[in-house]
Design a protein around this motif. Structure first.
Motif, PDB file in Angstrom:
ATOM      1  N   ARG A  61       0.830  -1.210   0.000  1.00  0.00           N
ATOM      2  CA  ARG A  61       0.000   0.000   0.000  1.00  0.00           C
ATOM      3  C   ARG A  61       0.861   1.255   0.000  1.00  0.00           C
ATOM      4  O   ARG A  61       0.554   2.238  -0.679  1.00  0.00           O
ATOM      5  N   GLY A  77      -2.999  12.797   2.827  1.00  0.00           N
ATOM      6  CA  GLY A  77      -1.726  12.561   2.161  1.00  0.00           C
ATOM      7  C   GLY A  77      -0.681  13.626   2.383  1.00  0.00           C
ATOM      8  O   GLY A  77       0.267  13.722   1.625  1.00  0.00           O
ATOM      9  N   ARG A 131       1.039   4.202  -2.874  1.00  0.00           N
ATOM     10  CA  ARG A 131       0.862   5.624  -2.563  1.00  0.00           C
ATOM     11  C   ARG A 131       2.088   6.423  -2.993  1.00  0.00           C
ATOM     12  O   ARG A 131       1.970   7.533  -3.516  1.00  0.00           O
TER      13      ARG A 131
END
Length: 381
Positions: free
Chosen positions: A167, A303, A171
């Motif tokens: 993951r 983020g 990202r």
């Protein structure tokens, strides 16, 4: 090798993305060093290569480092130049050294990528360069072996675990290197200013600190308070000292930082208080969490994560050595890095029996008056 860079290692590599982010080690030897003796030996350091997700991994390299010889010259000017010399990444040499010759002695200035070494391991690398020996494998990632109590909570431990998952790779690839690098302080060249106390003043200051039960970091922090009005100063922290069993000797980076308030009041009382403030921030998990800037940018909602900028950072311990601790053959060995925390850096070092204050400022910034800082220390002996 092919190990993914840890969060803190990757942070320093990403800071190198816009402009070089190096650790530079300056070693004055008691005998002459010939440049040819530094090449073709067992000394190597790993480099950083990108995987298919453009995430950085450690890679073994056969590429040779570069060595130049300089007749005369001053090490601060050479160090400034090597702070801006790109090393340690694909397409560039793994390291670069300059040998300054002064009659029957030499000064060796070694630049490596900051992801490879901090102020603790930089001395180790320089010693092995001079000996022509291999400095060892990269140390285990500090973030994975740091005790849980040194983090701020369960979220921090989750971020450490998640960093290694697919993951995080997805990202990383989706956000892109340029946007990730923008999370960190902006790139730029650094300027150095060096001030040395006399041996007598150094001894007198050390005696006063011993009498007062204060540290050099604390005294310098309060001197910055009085000189600049700095109510808060960042302090570099070697997190490896909290790892048990100790990390093996070798390349690696375990440096973090904490922000500690400068107490009000009389100089030495305030200086004693700085040590307690630093310890409290470490125990609260601030230094551990500062290792995790990138996992927060990658994996938390939104983020993004903007680290707190520092007007002034104090760095140096344990790179400064008390005169009685200086090893044979190295009258001076100091470790420096770029001013990339958002402000100025004051590095605490020794040149034989003389305390040496090194100011490192981003280019275009006025910087701290290091002579005035030394004067504030001496005024309180």
């Amino acid at each position: 090798m092919d190990r993914l860079l840890s969060p803190n290692e990757a942070k320093f590599w990403l800071m190198d993305w816009g402009a070089p982010m190096n650790t530079v080690i300056v070693t004055r030897t008691s005998g002459r060093v010939e440049p040819d003796a530094l090449v073709g030996t067992g000394f190597t350091v790993p480099m950083v290569a990108l995987d298919r997700h453009r995430r950085p991994r450690w890679a073994v390299t056969d590429a040779a480092g570069e060595v130049e010889e300089i007749a005369g010259g001053e090490w601060p000017a050479v160090t400034e130049r090597l702070l801006d010399r790109r090393v340690g990444t694909e397409g560039h040499p793994p390291w670069h050294a300059a040998v300054l010759q002064q009659d029957d002695a030499s000064t060796v200035v070694l630049a490596v990528n900051h992801a490879v070494a901090d102020y603790r391991t930089g001395q180790w690398l320089a010693d092995h360069l001079l000996a022509g020996t291999w400095p060892g494998d990269m140390a285990p990632a500090c973030e994975e072996v740091l005790p849980a109590k040194l983090y701020g909570g369960e979220e921090s431990l989750d971020l450490v675990d998640e960093w290694w998952l697919s993951r995080a790779s997805a990202r990383w690839e989706a956000i892109g290197l340029d946007r990730l690098a923008a999370v960190l302080p902006p790139p730029g060249r650094s300027r150095l200013d060096v001030v040395r106390l006399t041996e007598d003043d150094t001894a007198a200051l050390q005696a006063r600190m011993d009498d007062e039960g204060a540290s050099l970091n604390g005294a310098v922090a309060v001197a910055l308070r009085d000189l600049l009005g700095a109510g808060r100063v960042a302090h570099a922290v070697d997190m490896s000292r909290f790892v048990r069993p100790p990390l093996p000797d070798g390349p690696g980076v375990a440096v973090s930082h904490v922000f500690a308030d400068n107490p009000a009041g009389e100089f030495w009382e305030a200086a004693r208080g700085v040590r307690g403030g630093i310890f409290e921030r470490i125990q609260a998990g601030e230094a551990g969490d500062a290792l995790l800037i990138l996992p927060r940018a990658l994996l938390r909602e939104g983020g993004g994560f903007v680290p707190e900028p520092s007007a002034v950072t104090i760095s140096g311990f344990p790179t400064y050595r008390r005169p009685e601790d200086i090893g044979a053959g190295h009258p001076m060995q100091v470790v420096l890095s770029s001013a990339r925390g958002g402000g100025d850096v004051v590095m605490l070092t020794y040149d034989e029996g003389r305390l040496q204050l090194i100011g490192c400022s981003p280019e275009g910034r006025e910087g701290i008056d290091m002579g005035a800082l030394a004067g504030r220390l001496l005024a309180n002996i």
